[in-house]
Write an enzyme that holds these catalytic residues in place. Structure first.
Site, PDB file in Angstrom:
ATOM      1  CE  LYS A  13      -2.360  -0.779   3.820  1.00 14.62           C
ATOM      2  NZ  LYS A  13      -1.761  -2.032   4.288  1.00 14.62           N
ATOM      3  NE  ARG A  88      -4.373  -1.239  10.062  1.00  9.75           N
ATOM      4  CZ  ARG A  88      -3.291  -0.647   9.565  1.00  9.75           C
ATOM      5  NH1 ARG A  88      -3.318   0.613   9.232  1.00  9.75           N
ATOM      6  NH2 ARG A  88      -2.177  -1.334   9.397  1.00  9.75           N
ATOM      7  NE  ARG A 127       8.367  -3.507   4.938  1.00  5.29           N
ATOM      8  CZ  ARG A 127       7.042  -3.497   5.027  1.00  5.29           C
ATOM      9  NH1 ARG A 127       6.323  -3.185   3.985  1.00  5.29           N
ATOM     10  NH2 ARG A 127       6.439  -3.797   6.150  1.00  5.29           N
ATOM     11  NE  ARG A 139       6.244  -0.360  10.418  1.00  8.16           N
ATOM     12  CZ  ARG A 139       5.148  -0.407   9.663  1.00  8.16           C
ATOM     13  NH1 ARG A 139       5.141   0.179   8.482  1.00  8.16           N
ATOM     14  NH2 ARG A 139       4.073  -1.034  10.078  1.00  8.16           N
ATOM     15  NE  ARG A 150       1.541  -4.603  11.199  1.00  5.50           N
ATOM     16  CZ  ARG A 150       2.501  -4.302  10.335  1.00  5.50           C
ATOM     17  NH1 ARG A 150       3.651  -4.947  10.379  1.00  5.50           N
ATOM     18  NH2 ARG A 150       2.323  -3.374   9.439  1.00  5.50           N
TER      19      ARG A 150
HETATM   20  P1  AMP Z   1       0.684   0.609   9.173  1.00  6.52           P
HETATM   21  O1  AMP Z   1       1.904   1.439   8.998  1.00  6.52           O
HETATM   22  O2  AMP Z   1      -0.489   1.099   8.373  1.00  6.52           O
HETATM   23  O3  AMP Z   1       0.935  -0.864   8.986  1.00  6.52           O
HETATM   24  O4  AMP Z   1       0.239   0.778  10.702  1.00  6.52           O
HETATM   25  C1  AMP Z   1       1.089   0.437  11.757  1.00  6.52           C
HETATM   26  C2  AMP Z   1       0.286   0.266  13.018  1.00  6.52           C
HETATM   27  O5  AMP Z   1      -0.369   1.496  13.357  1.00  6.52           O
HETATM   28  C3  AMP Z   1      -0.827  -0.733  12.934  1.00  6.52           C
HETATM   29  O6  AMP Z   1      -0.377  -2.061  13.158  1.00  6.52           O
HETATM   30  C4  AMP Z   1      -1.751  -0.253  14.043  1.00  6.52           C
HETATM   31  O7  AMP Z   1      -1.254  -0.594  15.322  1.00  6.52           O
HETATM   32  C5  AMP Z   1      -1.643   1.247  13.925  1.00  6.52           C
HETATM   33  N1  AMP Z   1      -2.652   1.784  12.988  1.00  6.52           N
HETATM   34  C6  AMP Z   1      -2.424   2.375  11.788  1.00  6.52           C
HETATM   35  N2  AMP Z   1      -3.557   2.747  11.217  1.00  6.52           N
HETATM   36  C7  AMP Z   1      -4.551   2.372  12.056  1.00  6.52           C
HETATM   37  C8  AMP Z   1      -5.965   2.463  12.012  1.00  6.52           C
HETATM   38  N3  AMP Z   1      -6.605   3.001  10.976  1.00  6.52           N
HETATM   39  N4  AMP Z   1      -6.664   1.969  13.075  1.00  6.52           N
HETATM   40  C9  AMP Z   1      -6.044   1.425  14.124  1.00  6.52           C
HETATM   41  N5  AMP Z   1      -4.718   1.292  14.225  1.00  6.52           N
HETATM   42  C10 AMP Z   1      -3.959   1.762  13.202  1.00  6.52           C
END
Ligand code: AMP
Length: 292
Positions: A13, A88, A127, A139, A150
């Protein structure tokens, strides 16, 4: 152009969002990035989110909704945006609908990157290896164990959004197992087919050339590439979505359904040309497939 990118962690994404930013000059809104910045700055939100993120859980809806609501109020949003990692959950999607309605913003499409879960683990592993090789900080949630969590939360909480947006005729599903280049081209192709946006001036010519050059690919087994137009959302939006077509890759068949028009009203010429372009594209594809 206003888009949502949907897909499990590791689906690409972020990469595709950056490409859309480049091509269309829109703003990327990544809740993950915003939350990581909040964690780094040790803001109250960051302090609440830190452990949840590290464990692979989801931050409470009200926190992310508030972040997005504030961000949507900022003036640069007028250029259009791509939401990456938000919504999400179904409550987040409902809240987003309300926010957009209140702010008179119209969503053009939701792009789902469909990927094979077992490949995700490999992607994350490579990655992480690449980042380590570059000496970058990895990360904390990019480990196989956290990824499994996740993925589980994606399946139970985020996947229902596919149905949610499909019902609202906003969903475009792309086979995310193709190469990054192919996924980008496919996204551009279907966005062009629904008339969702024009590439920004500097990128216009290569964009058109790409669209011409790219054959329509049959999606990987078990996945499909569809573009469902938000044709019935109606109202007074910018109209880009209402130009939309339906392009379906089901069982190797590509079909097109033009925009629904009210019979009494003369169609705007922009609508006609978008529908015409999409129809031509579909004809071409059908011919090519017949030849093949
Ligand atoms: P991402 O970089 O999008 O994979 O997000 C990393 C982490 O941020 C996720 O595993 C969640 O813990 C938190 N996070 C990001 N976006 C959301 C969302 N829309 N709702 C809830 N938690 C989020």
């Amino acid at each position: 152009m206003r888009l949502i990118l949907l897909g499990p962690p590791g689906a690409g994404k972020g990469t595709q969002a950056q490409r859309l930013v480049q091509r269309y000059g829109i703003i990327q809104l990544s809740t993950g990035e915003m939350l990581r910045a909040a964690v780094a700055a040790q803001t109250p939100v960051g302090l609440k989110a830190k452990d949840i993120m590290a464990s692979g859980g989801l931050v409470p809806d009200e926190i992310v909704i508030a972040i997005i609501s504030d961000r949507l109020d900022q003036p640069d949003m007028a250029r259009g945006f791509i939401l990456d990692g938000f919504p999400r959950t179904v409550p987040q999607a409902i809240a987003l609908d309300d926010l957009l309605k209140k702010k008179h913003i119209r969503l053009d499409a939701v792009i789902e990157l469909r990927v094979n879960e077992s490949a995700l683990l490999q992607r994350v592993e490579s990655r992480v290896a690449e980042m380590r090789a570059r000496g970058e900080e990895v990360r904390i949630d990019d480990t196989p164990e956290v990824l499994a969590k996740r993925l589980a939360s994606y399946r139970s909480l985020t996947e229902p959004l596919i149905h949610y947006y499909s019902e609202r005729r906003k969903l475009l599903t792309v086979d995310g197992m193709m190469t990054i280049e192919h996924v980008t081209r496919e996204i551009n192709r279907i966005l062009a087919a629904i008339g969702a946006g024009e590439a920004k001036a500097a990128n216009k010519t290569p964009g058109k050339a790409l669209r011409k050059a790219v054959p329509v690919r049959r999606p990987a087994r078990g996945s499909k590439t569809t573009a469902k137009s938000p044709s019935k959302t109606g109202g007074k939006g910018t109209g880009t979505s209402r130009k939309a077509a339906k392009v379906s890759g089901k069982a190797g068949k590509t079909t097109f359904r033009g925009p629904k028009r009210s019979p009494g009203k003369a169609a705007a010429s922009t609508k006609v040309s978008a529908a015409g372009r999409a129809r031509k594209a579909v004809k071409k594809v059908t011919k090519k497939r017949a030849k093949a």
